[in-house]
Design an enzyme around this catalytic site. Structure first.
Site, PDB file in Angstrom:
ATOM      1  NE  ARG A 218      67.819  39.612  79.755  1.00 32.39           N
ATOM      2  CZ  ARG A 218      66.851  39.320  78.870  1.00 32.39           C
ATOM      3  NH1 ARG A 218      65.644  38.981  79.280  1.00 32.39           N
ATOM      4  NH2 ARG A 218      67.081  39.419  77.585  1.00 32.39           N
ATOM      5  CG  ASP A 256      74.840  45.426  70.715  1.00 32.60           C
ATOM      6  OD1 ASP A 256      74.394  44.443  71.339  1.00 32.60           O
ATOM      7  OD2 ASP A 256      74.598  45.632  69.513  1.00 32.60           O
ATOM      8  CB  SER A 257      78.046  46.060  66.391  1.00 32.35           C
ATOM      9  OG  SER A 257      77.117  45.012  66.272  1.00 32.35           O
ATOM     10  CB  ALA A 287      81.781  41.650  70.447  1.00 32.27           C
ATOM     11  CG  ASP A 307      73.347  36.724  74.953  1.00 33.10           C
ATOM     12  OD1 ASP A 307      73.408  35.615  74.390  1.00 33.10           O
ATOM     13  OD2 ASP A 307      72.267  37.323  75.170  1.00 33.10           O
ATOM     14  CB  CYS A 347      71.565  31.997  70.866  1.00 30.04           C
ATOM     15  SG  CYS A 347      72.239  33.186  69.714  1.00 30.04           S
TER      16      CYS A 347
HETATM   17  N1  SAH Z   1      72.141  39.983  75.729  1.00 23.16           N
HETATM   18  C1  SAH Z   1      71.015  40.553  75.028  1.00 23.16           C
HETATM   19  C2  SAH Z   1      70.695  39.840  73.727  1.00 23.16           C
HETATM   20  C3  SAH Z   1      71.839  39.775  72.753  1.00 23.16           C
HETATM   21  S1  SAH Z   1      71.345  39.579  71.103  1.00 23.16           S
HETATM   22  C4  SAH Z   1      69.812  40.608  75.945  1.00 23.16           C
HETATM   23  O1  SAH Z   1      69.879  40.117  77.083  1.00 23.16           O
HETATM   24  O2  SAH Z   1      68.789  41.167  75.541  1.00 23.16           O
HETATM   25  C5  SAH Z   1      72.844  39.794  70.252  1.00 23.16           C
HETATM   26  C6  SAH Z   1      73.342  41.216  70.151  1.00 23.16           C
HETATM   27  O3  SAH Z   1      74.630  41.130  69.555  1.00 23.16           O
HETATM   28  C7  SAH Z   1      72.549  42.192  69.292  1.00 23.16           C
HETATM   29  O4  SAH Z   1      72.214  43.318  70.054  1.00 23.16           O
HETATM   30  C8  SAH Z   1      73.515  42.605  68.158  1.00 23.16           C
HETATM   31  O5  SAH Z   1      73.437  43.994  67.835  1.00 23.16           O
HETATM   32  C9  SAH Z   1      74.844  42.313  68.788  1.00 23.16           C
HETATM   33  N2  SAH Z   1      75.946  42.022  67.856  1.00 23.16           N
HETATM   34  C10 SAH Z   1      75.923  41.243  66.739  1.00 23.16           C
HETATM   35  N3  SAH Z   1      77.160  41.152  66.209  1.00 23.16           N
HETATM   36  C11 SAH Z   1      77.980  41.899  66.985  1.00 23.16           C
HETATM   37  C12 SAH Z   1      79.372  42.200  66.953  1.00 23.16           C
HETATM   38  N4  SAH Z   1      80.170  41.683  66.019  1.00 23.16           N
HETATM   39  N5  SAH Z   1      79.859  43.015  67.906  1.00 23.16           N
HETATM   40  C13 SAH Z   1      79.078  43.534  68.867  1.00 23.16           C
HETATM   41  N6  SAH Z   1      77.751  43.260  68.954  1.00 23.16           N
HETATM   42  C14 SAH Z   1      77.215  42.451  68.042  1.00 23.16           C
END
Ligand code: SAH
Length: 404
Positions: A218, A256-257, A287, A307, A347
């Protein structure tokens, strides 16, 4: 051979002499007999050499998880206490007034298999992800209460210890889900700081509340935020966006979902002291579909963070994951003009840096565009990777600059 001893097949002990902590069922010659899960087992090589002490779980694919290596005595409460102190002390320099959110214990990396402890300000969030760690929960809670005040740098005032064990990890160990306050009183929503950036965290949320593994990333990405419009894909509670807002981004789009995550992300951006208010848009969407739609709508951003959650949970899912990562990155690149930046991550422990780089390169090739790797990302220093246990390296990423 006594009941808490176990021997490996010929040739299978070698990697444990160089400290690899996992033994799968196929490597075991004689398993321990009717073992009390409270007791660690002593592990021997086929030639009789003592390899060390390990947790044992007959219900897990990972049959043994080493606690200690070599011919030392059986780990007792003093051993656990010292091992916990060592883990806490290794994080001293990483905390202070500017950073109060951090992973304090990272399982095998800290010789405490199955135990995760995150600090969210004055709250400790624990996960017991192996049977061997689970049975010791009363001891760990007692040790944490005793050790945390002296071994966590100020400002720190222990308010609660809460359990948020991750569902998948426990299921693979044959353990039921387990959540709740283990000690103290949980503040509902409270403020933590990371590199001086303030965040609201809800320690009562589904996950551990904050992804501390992205701390350094970050910081690096925020250096590129000034004067740029930002799209934060899979933003969760807005970790990257809050930094970007504090460092001069001109607009932020959160995707985000999860609606609760988005709501928290908006609050986290609002917490930053910004001279001029910037437009913030939220997209409560999937996404995969939304990136494609934004590209079809010819939307443009200057800096995209991508991410996604773990897309390759098993080896069998790797081919599908390759397509998924490529698809996400391809549609993200379509939203960037020449000079645009993409901070892209995986990840999934089973996906290597090289895999990710290859799949991103396929995306650029399909678009017939050139791109550079400007930065390479790993996981924050509170998630160390033992040299002999590369499996601990799960977070990787690149900052990509589109050339044309
Ligand atoms: N970038 C964030 C961490 C991401 S964790 C940070 O810095 O804190 C992964 C995220 O992806 C979660 O919030 C989850 O809700 C979201 N997610 C999971 N599947 C998804 C999808 N198909 N579309 C959008 N968001 C999604």
């Amino acid at each position: 051979m006594s009941i808490n001893q176990c021997t490996l097949l010929p040739g299978r002990g070698k990697i444990h002499k160089s400290f690899h902590p996992w033994v799968f069922s196929g490597a075991i010659a004689t398993p321990p007999i009717s073992v009390d899960p409270l007791l660690p087992v002593q592990v021997f090589d086929a030639d009789g050499t003592t390899l060390g002490w390990a947790q044992h779980n007959p219900n897990s694919k990972i049959r043994l998880r080493f606690l200690s290596f070599g011919a030392g005595p059986e780990p007792d409460q003093d051993w656990y206490k010292q091992t916990l102190v060592d883990a806490l002390e290794r994080r001293t320099e990483l905390q202070g007034t500017k950073t109060t959110v951090i992973r304090l214990v990272f399982s095998e990396s800290d010789s405490l298999p199955g135990l995760i402890i995150d600090r969210l300000g004055d709250v400790l969030v624990v996960q017991f992800l192996s049977a061997g760690a689970d049975v010791l929960r009363p001891m760990f809670i007692q040790l944490l209460r005793e050790l945390a005040p002296a071994h966590i740098p100020q400002p720190f005032d222990l308010k609660a210890i809460v359990e948020r064990s991750d569902g998948d990890g426990r299921r693979m160990e044959g353990l039921p889900l387990s959540n709740g306050v283990l000690w103290g009183t949980l503040p509902e929503v409270h403020t933590v700081r990371e590199n001086g950036i303030e965040f609201l965290v809800d320690s009562d949320s589904q996950k551990t509340g904050f992804y501390a593994d992205q701390r350094e990333n970050r910081d690096i990405v925020s250096r590129w935020a000034k004067g740029r419009s930002v799209l934060d894909v899979c933003c969760y509670t807005g970790g990257f966006s809050a930094y970007a807002a504090a460092h001069g981004a001109t607009s932020i789009t959160l995707l985000d979902s999860s609606a609760p995550a988005l709501a928290m992300a908006i609050k986290n951006i609002a917490l930053q002291s910004i001279k001029q208010e910037i437009p913030v848009e939220t997209l409560d969407k999937d996404a995969f579909r939304e990136l494609r739609k934004l590209a079809e709508d010819k939307r443009r951003y200057d800096l995209i963070i991508l991410d996604p959650p773990k897309l390759a949970p098993t080896r069998a899912s790797l081919t599908k994951a390759a397509t998924a990562y490529k698809d996400l990155n391809l549609n993200a690149m379509r939203l960037l003009g020449p000079g645009g930046l993409l901070a892209t991550f995986s990840c999934s422990g089973l996906v290597s840096s090289e895999d990710l780089r290859t799949w991103i390169s396929w995306a650029a090739k399909d678009l017939r565009r050139r791109a550079h790797i400007v930065e390479q990302f790993g996981q924050a220093a509170c998630h160390p990777v033992p040299l002999h246990f590369p499996e601990a390296h799960y977070l990787k990423g690149f900052l990509i600059r589109m050339i044309d």
